[in-house]
Design an enzyme around this catalytic site. Structure first.
Site, PDB file in Angstrom:
ATOM      1  N   GLY A  21       0.784  -1.236   0.000  1.00 27.56           N
ATOM      2  CA  GLY A  21       0.000   0.000   0.000  1.00 27.56           C
ATOM      3  C   GLY A  21       0.812   1.280   0.000  1.00 27.56           C
ATOM      4  N   SER A  22       2.049   1.241  -0.507  1.00 30.82           N
ATOM      5  CA  SER A  22       2.809   2.499  -0.521  1.00 30.82           C
ATOM      6  C   SER A  22       2.174   3.503  -1.473  1.00 30.82           C
ATOM      7  CB  SER A  22       4.285   2.252  -0.861  1.00 30.82           C
ATOM      8  OG  SER A  22       4.443   1.859  -2.203  1.00 30.82           O
ATOM      9  N   ASN A  23       1.640   3.030  -2.606  1.00 30.11           N
ATOM     10  CA  ASN A  23       0.944   3.959  -3.510  1.00 30.11           C
ATOM     11  C   ASN A  23      -0.344   4.475  -2.877  1.00 30.11           C
ATOM     12  OD1 ASN A  23       2.191   4.264  -6.354  1.00 30.11           O
ATOM     13  ND2 ASN A  23       2.483   2.096  -5.859  1.00 30.11           N
ATOM     14  N   LEU A  93      -4.801  -7.117  -6.953  1.00 30.86           N
ATOM     15  CA  LEU A  93      -4.390  -8.244  -7.792  1.00 30.86           C
ATOM     16  C   LEU A  93      -5.537  -9.007  -8.455  1.00 30.86           C
ATOM     17  CD1 LEU A  93      -1.403  -9.664  -5.725  1.00 30.86           C
ATOM     18  CD2 LEU A  93      -1.417  -8.022  -7.608  1.00 30.86           C
ATOM     19  N   ILE A  96     -11.114  -7.229 -12.248  1.00 31.37           N
ATOM     20  CA  ILE A  96     -12.343  -6.477 -11.962  1.00 31.37           C
ATOM     21  C   ILE A  96     -13.454  -7.045 -12.855  1.00 31.37           C
ATOM     22  CG2 ILE A  96     -13.420  -4.191 -12.038  1.00 31.37           C
ATOM     23  CD1 ILE A  96     -11.224  -4.431  -9.912  1.00 31.37           C
ATOM     24  N   ASN A 110      -5.838   1.973 -13.105  1.00 34.54           N
ATOM     25  CA  ASN A 110      -4.833   1.078 -12.506  1.00 34.54           C
ATOM     26  C   ASN A 110      -3.445   1.616 -12.820  1.00 34.54           C
ATOM     27  OD1 ASN A 110      -3.767  -1.350 -11.310  1.00 34.54           O
ATOM     28  ND2 ASN A 110      -3.383  -2.134 -13.381  1.00 34.54           N
ATOM     29  N   HIS A 112       0.410   0.073 -13.519  1.00 33.68           N
ATOM     30  CA  HIS A 112       1.143  -1.163 -13.790  1.00 33.68           C
ATOM     31  C   HIS A 112       2.636  -0.838 -13.812  1.00 33.68           C
ATOM     32  CE1 HIS A 112       1.653  -5.244 -15.291  1.00 33.68           C
ATOM     33  NE2 HIS A 112       2.576  -4.758 -16.098  1.00 33.68           N
ATOM     34  N   ASP A 153      -4.796  -5.540 -17.508  1.00 34.17           N
ATOM     35  CA  ASP A 153      -3.804  -4.609 -18.080  1.00 34.17           C
ATOM     36  C   ASP A 153      -4.087  -4.191 -19.516  1.00 34.17           C
ATOM     37  OD1 ASP A 153      -2.395  -4.858 -15.673  1.00 34.17           O
ATOM     38  OD2 ASP A 153      -1.293  -6.593 -16.408  1.00 34.17           O
TER      39      ASP A 153
HETATM   40  C1  GRF Z   1       3.039  -1.296  -7.654  1.00 30.47           C
HETATM   41  O1  GRF Z   1       4.288  -1.544  -8.225  1.00 30.47           O
HETATM   42  C2  GRF Z   1       1.968  -1.217  -8.706  1.00 30.47           C
HETATM   43  O2  GRF Z   1       2.432  -0.797  -9.944  1.00 30.47           O
HETATM   44  C3  GRF Z   1       1.522  -2.637  -8.836  1.00 30.47           C
HETATM   45  O3  GRF Z   1       1.604  -3.161  -7.542  1.00 30.47           O
HETATM   46  C4  GRF Z   1       2.578  -2.457  -6.796  1.00 30.47           C
HETATM   47  C5  GRF Z   1       1.944  -2.024  -5.518  1.00 30.47           C
HETATM   48  O4  GRF Z   1       2.881  -1.494  -4.621  1.00 30.47           O
HETATM   49  N1  GRF Z   1       0.243  -2.710  -9.477  1.00 30.47           N
HETATM   50  P1  GRF Z   1       2.377  -0.827  -3.267  1.00 30.47           P
HETATM   51  O5  GRF Z   1       1.498  -1.856  -2.555  1.00 30.47           O
HETATM   52  O6  GRF Z   1       1.607   0.406  -3.631  1.00 30.47           O
HETATM   53  O7  GRF Z   1       3.609  -0.520  -2.504  1.00 30.47           O
END
Ligand code: GRF
Length: 201
Positions: A21-23, A93, A96, A110, A112, A153
């Site tokens: 969940g860093s994003n 993952l 959808i 999304n 990728h 994708d």
């Molecule tokens: C990211 O690299 C994103 O592109 C992919 O999954 C990863 C998620 O990373 N779909 P995080 O959980 O947000 O750290």
């Protein structure tokens, strides 16, 4: 009513995530300082995912669901009940389902961790992607932000950014470079999209 229409001018974002969940964290932090949109929900299909702790720490409600909830419309109804304007996948993952795609036309995006259409599709997530990029001898990788359809994708591309693949890169070192790119761009691309959306009725 003036107060009510003011409230509806704030767009409502739901993030779906399965992992660390860093994003998701970057997105939540970005929109915490925004008058135009808020992350109002983090949906997750993995009870042990780090994203749940991050959402808790940042004060965003989370919603844990399973594969059947996603397939049978429960997740869709939850997103509709919360009047979500934009669904943002951030390391989610599961595929959808078509019903959910159709319920949120051009309102699911999304990210990728590669330059689609290469290195995408089922099984192409996380280190599998970076491993394949290095094994193919690519000199460049990057990120793709795209609309989501019912195939992995394959939705229309909205944004790409590139970075080098360096000699001696491992999936870990490449993943770190890609993550930095994601964190730098995803919030701004999502903000541009969400600003352009007509309000959900
Ligand atoms: C990211 O690299 C994103 O592109 C992919 O999954 C990863 C998620 O990373 N779909 P995080 O959980 O947000 O750290």
């Amino acid at each position: 009513m003036a107060g009510r229409s003011h409230l509806r001018s704030v767009k409502r974002i739901a993030i779906l995530a399965s992992g660390s969940g860093s994003n998701a964290q970057r997105l939540i932090e970005h929109f915490a300082g925004s008058a135009g949109a808020q992350v109002v929900l983090v949906g997750c299909d993995q009870p042990a995912a780090g994203v749940l702790q991050r959402a808790w720490d940042l004060g965003v409600p989370s919603y844990l669901f399973n594969a059947a909830d996603l397939r049978n419309g429960t997740v869709q109804r939850e997103l509709q009940a919360l009047r979500i304007d934009l669904v943002v996948l951030a390391g989610f993952l599961r595929l959808i389902p078509a019903d959910l795609v159709n319920a949120f036309p051009e309102r699911i995006v999304n990210i990728h961790p590669a330059l689609l259409p290469k290195f995408g599709g089922k099984g192409m997530y996380g280190h599998n992607v970076h491993h394949a990029v290095i094994a193919a001898g690519e000199q460049e990788s990057g990120i793709t932000i795209h609309y989501v359809n019912e195939r992995y994708d394959e939705g229309e591309h909205l944004f790409q950014a590139t970075c080098p693949v360096l000699p001696g890169d491992t999936p870990d070192t490449l993943a770190a470079r890609i993550h930095a790119l994601e964190h730098a761009h995803y919030p701004a691309v999502v903000e541009k999209l969400v600003r352009a959306l007509p309000p959900t009725p």
